[in-house]
Structures are given as structure tokens and as C-alpha cells.
Design an enzyme around this catalytic site. Structure first.
Site, short mmCIF file in Angstrom:
data_model
loop_
_atom_site.label_atom_id
_atom_site.label_comp_id
_atom_site.label_asym_id
_atom_site.label_seq_id
_atom_site.Cartn_x
_atom_site.Cartn_y
_atom_site.Cartn_z
N GLY A 328 0.82 -1.20 0.00
CA GLY A 328 0.00 0.00 0.00
C GLY A 328 0.86 1.26 0.00
N SER A 329 0.38 2.28 0.69
CA SER A 329 0.97 3.62 0.53
C SER A 329 2.36 3.81 1.11
CB SER A 329 0.02 4.67 1.14
OG SER A 329 -1.17 4.72 0.38
N VAL A 330 2.87 2.86 1.94
CA VAL A 330 4.25 3.01 2.37
C VAL A 330 5.19 2.95 1.17
CG1 VAL A 330 4.00 2.17 4.74
CG2 VAL A 330 4.41 0.54 2.91
#
Length: 614
Positions: A328-330
Site C-alpha cells: 500500500g501507501s508506504v
């Protein structure tokens, strides 16, 4: 001179021999002849037998005789210990005995001396139970001794002193050498250490999983041997018969990079948080920002290596290195690093960001509904805008994006000295479609482990140089010689200036200013500068092979202190039900690290960044 004739005896009376009574005079001669014949035959037979023994059967009989008196005894090598970076024992071995008896032989021996075998066996069972206490049952011991089995095992792991005490009263109870692996911390770092257990077929401890397995040959040492003489059918060594001795070589001790105090706290916090959030599993990794050393590595489910029989087999592995996930957004740190490195944007570059965008036939939306927003690039990162990230990635281009992704090491194992490591997966560049580049920049369509994710942020914390992680710090030879493992060669991911810029941008993720709030104010640590990034990755629904709208990976990666990072923390939660953020767990771990390592407060707090314009 006249010839003299032969001399004659003087005449006298003649005395004859009286024959034996009832036997003719020739019987004595007959008896002597028969005796001579018998003697000759006996000598011939004996001679033939001697020829057979010394000639034809010499090798066979010599071998049998040697087998009766010669015994090759194993001299076990002590297995090396495992310690943390400060010398605290995490795993070590002790010597023990296994007790056994021969019920039928006991009956025979007791009857030969006029004793009641049953009464003797009752006394044996009572004495063993007295010495070993609650570990054994007197009734069960007696049942074994009264059985008709050739050999019965009375107790498996007995202290040598206890074995001697029992054998002083009952020498017919025999013992065998055992080595027992001890883990003083029980579950502490169990998924890293793994477990080693006794192998009856080898008469030795061998590693089963974890570090104990991958470093087994180093830890095991080399067994010795000696040749001794023993009485036939007995184990007793004849004094002075020892010869051909090859001494055992103890195993090498391993000093790990783990800090057992930090490991304990991280493990407890991770397990508790995963349980409270209803997560299926969880992983936490703490790296030294400069060296890449693993200071702590924990999972939501573990086991006690001292009670291996009670362990759930599913918990014996180490998901932090073996279980890849879609981050995801990491993963937006890749877009941020590439954009700054290639000069595509600056932190304060303003982007017009709509609520949704379509790329390659795929429609992507932000996590919150909104119209067109004027967002700084720092704001895109801090508020985790998918649309703003993809618009920036389009400026970077797929080739340069892939280049930075490769430098971060995603898609390849880190090479850490632990078994079962996964390298994650990045689709080959030649297989990308339009939708591929709509997913990769926001952390979908690729996978990585918790260790790899933490390593990405270690590179940014270390001024752009990624250091492959390691968990073994040094080897200590049996003579005490300490040899440090060589530090892995660093990989330049981005320039020092780019890394510092990205770190400063990541501080905005935890800021909590009205109208300028990042996605993780719960990760902030009062008085300290903290930098990090949240992530939510959709899991694949196995029923349809498509992304689920209800099952997620929740991630967070960050560093402390942001202005001069010393530690990097990576967290992964598998489908938590009670929340959508790992930021509170980061806060708790960071708070302990700040106190434990006495990290000084910065001279000033983090500056407030502008995320969106009016």
C-alpha cells in the site's frame, strides 16, 4: 697274547617274572600299543584343529574377540551458545542423562541371589520417584519395570547428579548421554532463533528451524571419539584401556545484533496490539539506521522452544522475512524519492489533485472524497493522495521509477542470515501494461516482506545508502577468539540531499495542525521529531482472484529522530478488525526506544508544513 673270550656272568639261581593274575604275559604289550595309537590319534586331531583356528578361522575369531573387548565411544561436542549484542544468553546447551532398565534381566539377577524381583522393582520405582519428584509417576515407573519389554525408558532428561544418586542404590539402572537445548527467555526472539532438538539417530542436537537450523554446522562443532576396552556384555570401561582419542571440538558461539531488552518490549507490544486490533497476524522490525543491523524482530504469533511439543506448527516460521504482502501507501516513498532525485518536483511544488484519475483503463480514487485540491508535493505524501502520487509518477516515467525500485532492493532477498527469506515480487518491466503503472506507485501489484519495507526506510534514514540487514554480529570460537561478521556493502539509492529532503517531507505525515493534518498524528512522539508513512494495501480475494474491498494489509514505517535518525521501525498488520492504523503501535515502540537509548530531545520541534492551499 692269547685272545680272551667274552665275559660271562657268574652262575647263580635264575629269578623269573610272575605273570599278572588272570592276564597272559603278552597283555601288557597289547595295552601299551593301544595307548600309543590313541595318543597319536588325539595329537593328530588337535593338530588339525589348531591349523583350522590359527589358519582358516584366525581372522574371524580375532574379529569376534576384538568386538567383545573393544568399544568406540562418541565424545559429544558441546553446541555453541547464542547471545544478544550485550552477551545475554538466548540459547545454550546443558548435559543430561536418559535412564533406562532391562526388566527381564533384573528378574534373572534377583532370582540368582534369592531375592523377590517384584519387591526389588517396587523399591527401584520408589527411589527413582523420590529423586526425580513430580517429573515422574511411581506407578508408571513400576508398570514399565513389571512389563516384559527388553528395555524400558524410565526418564528422558535427568541431571547427571540425580542419575548418579539413583545408580548408587540401583546400579542396574543404566543411563545414556543427552544434550538439552535451553532457551532462558522462553518465547523471546523464538521466531528468529528457531529451535534445536535431540536426534536419537545421531545422538546429537540438530537445528530444526530458524537460526538454529541455518547455522547448524557452525553451532554443532565436531564430535570426538575414543577407543576403549570393556568387559564383554558390559559398558564399564577397563581402567587404562583408553586409546586413539580424538577430542571433541565445541561449536562456535553466535553473538546477534538483537537487543534482548528491546526485543522483549517490541514482541510484547506487537502481540498485544495485534490481539486488541483483531489482526490475523503482525510483524515488527527495528533496524539500526546506520548499520542495517536488526535490533528487534517480532511477530504477532510465536512459540516457546522449551515446549516444542505444544507449539502450533504454523507459528514456527518468521513472517517478517518469509511472508510478502502488498504494502500500500508506504511504497509511495519510491515515488517521492524518484521525484526529488530526478528534479521532477520539489517539496513545495503545488499540484492540482482531483478526487479520482483514470490510467490505463483503471480508475483510481483517493481514500476520502474531494474535488480538485491544490496540494503541495509534501501534502500529497503526508495526506497519502493516490491521485497526486500517480500524477507525479507519470512525470517520473516507468523506467526511472523501476530504476529506483530496484535500488531499494524490492524483488530480491536482502541476504539476511535467516532461513526462508522471500524476495517479494515486482513484475518484470517488459510485462508492464498501462494498469501496472497505475498500481505500483501506490503500493499495489508488487509485494515485499516487513524486513524489505523497513530496509527501504533505512536507506532514506541513512542519507540514501541502503545497508543489507543482518542479524549475526560476530562469531566466538571455542578458544574465545571473536570474529565480527563483515558489514555488507552499501547500495546508493538516492543522493544524501534527496534522502534528507524526503525525511523532512515525511515529518508532515505525523503533524496534527488544524487543516494541515497528516494521516498519522497518533505516531507523533512528544518532544521528538518523527518521520514516517502509513499504508493500506488491499489483499487479494482468493475466491475471485481480485482485490478485496474488506481485507487489508495495514502498514507503517518510520524513523526516530527524524533530524538524525538512529532507528527505523517497520510494522505490518494482517487484516485488523479493530482499526485501520499501525501508528499507535509505532508510537509505543518509539517511546520505549527513546527512553531505553536515552535519545536527546532536538533543539526545536518539527516545523509545520503546508499540505493544502486554501
Amino acid at each position: 697274547m692269547p685272545r680272551r673270550g667274552p665275559m660271562r656272568a657268574a652262575p647263580g639261581p635264575t629269578r623269573g617274572r610272575r605273570p599278572a593274575r588272570g592276564m597272559p604275559a603278552g597283555g601288557a604289550r597289547s595295552r601299551l600299543a593301544i595307548g600309543r595309537v590313541v595318543l597319536i590319534v588325539s595329537l593328530v586331531v588337535a593338530g588339525l584343529k589348531l591349523v583350522q583356528v590359527q589358519g582358516l578361522q584366525a581372522d574371524e575369531l580375532s574379529s569376534k574377540a576384538a568386538g567383545q573387548r573393544t568399544t568406540v565411544q562418541l565424545l559429544p561436542a558441546e553446541r555453541g551458545a547464542i547471545t544478544d549484542r550485550n552477551g545475554a544468553l538466548l540459547a545454550f546447551s546443558t548435559e543430561a542423562r536418559s535412564l533406562y532398565a532391562m526388566p527381564n534381566r533384573i528378574v534373572t539377577e534377583q532370582r540368582e541371589v534369592g531375592n523377590d524381583p517384584r519387591a526389588h522393582k517396587e523399591a527401584m520405582a520408589r527411589r527413582v520417584a523420590e529423586v526425580l519428584g513430580t517429573r515422574v509417576s511411581e506407578s508408571e515407573l513400576l508398570g514399565k519395570l513389571l512389563s516384559d519389554q527388553t528395555v524400558v525408558r524410565l526418564a528422558e532428561v535427568v541431571q547427571p547428579a540425580q542419575a548418579r544418586t539413583i545408580q548408587e542404590d540401583f546400579p542396574e539402572i543404566s543411563d545414556e548421554y543427552r544434550e538439552v537445548r535451553r532457551y532462558p527467555g522462553d518465547e523471546l526472539a523464538a521466531n528468529v532463533l528457531g529451535v534445536a532438538n535431540w536426534r536419537a539417530d545421531e545422538q546429537k542436537i540438530r537445528g530444526l528451524v530458524g537460526l538454529e537450523s541455518v547455522a547448524d554446522s557452525l553451532l554443532a562443532g565436531r564430535d570426538g571419539r575414543r577407543i576403549v576396552d570393556t568387559a564383554a556384555g558390559e559398558d564399564t570401561v577397563i581402567p587404562g584401556s583408553e586409546r586413539a582419542v580424538r577430542p571433541p571440538v565445541p561449536g562456535t558461539d553466535l553473538e546477534l545484533t538483537l537487543d534482548s531488552n528491546l526485543q522483549y518490549v517490541v514482541q510484547q507490544l506487537t502481540e498485544d496490539y495485534a490481539r486488541k486490533q483483531g489482526a490475523y497476524s503482525a510483524s515488527a522490525v527495528v533496524l539500526d539506521a546506520e548499520t542495517g543491523e536488526v535490533r528487534a524482530m517480532a511477530n504477532g504469533e510465536t512459540f516457546n522452544p522449551n515446549k516444542l511439543a505444544e507449539a502450533n506448527p504454523e507459528n514456527l516460521g518468521n513472517p517478517s522475512v518469509s511472508t510478502p504482502f502488498e504494502p500500500g501507501s508506504v511504497n509511495k516513498i519510491v515515488t517521492a524519492a524518484a521525484a526529488i532525485e530526478y528534479g521532477v518536483v520539489a517539496p513545495d511544488t503545488v499540484l492540482q489533485v482531483p478526487g479520482r484519475i483514470e490510467i490505463g483503463g483503471t480508475r483510481i480514487s483517493d481514500a476520502w472524497p474531494h474535488g480538485v485540491l491544490d496540494m503541495t508535493f509534501t501534502g500529497v505524501l503526508a495526506k497519502s493522495s493516490n491521485v497526486g502520487t500517480l500524477k507525479t509518477a507519470q512525470r517520473i516515467g516507468p523506467d526511472r521509477f523501476m530504476e529506483i525500485l530496484d535500488r531499494f532492493g524490492i524483488g530480491e532477498p536482502t541476504g539476511i542470515d535467516l532461513p526462508g527469506e522471500s524476495g517479494g515480487r515486482v513484475p518484470p518491466r517488459e510485462q508492464w501494461s498501462g494498469s501496472t503503472f497505475a498500481n505500483l506507485p501506490i503500493g499495489q501489484g508488487l509485494s515485499m516482506t516487513a524486513l524489505q519495507m523497513t530496509g527501504m526506510y533505512q536507506a532514506i534514514a541513512n542519507d540514501g545508502v541502503r545497508i543489507p540487514p543482518r542479524v549475526v554480529n560476530a562469531e566466538i570460537a571455542p578458544d574465545g577468539t571473536r570474529t565480527e561478521r563483515p558489514r555488507p556493502e552499501g547500495v546508493r539509492v538516492v543522493s544524501p540531499q534527496t534522502a534528507r529532503t524526503v525525511r523532512n517531507m515525511l515529518r508532515a505525515v505525523v503533524q496534527d495542525e488544524p487543516g494541515q493534518q497528516g494521516t498519522a498524528p497518533a505516531a507523533a512522539l512528544a518532544g521528538y521529531q518523527v518521520a514516517g508513512k502509513t499504508g493500506t494495501g488491499q489483499q487479494v480475494d482468493p475466491a475471485c482472484g481480485c482485490y478485496s474491498n474488506s481485507t487489508y494489509w495495514i502498514t507503517f514505517a518510520g524513523m526516530l529522530p527524524a533530524q538524525d535518525p538512529r532507528f527505523v521501525i517497520g510494522l505490518v498488520l494482517d487484516d485488523p478488525k479493530g482499526g485501520t492504523s499501525a501508528a499507535p503501535l509505532f508510537h509505543d515502540i518509539a517511546a520505549y526506544i527513546a527512553q531505553h537509548y536515552q535519545i536527546p530531545l532536538p533543539p526545536e520541534p518539527s516545523p509545520v508544513a503546508t499540505l493544502t492551499l486554501p
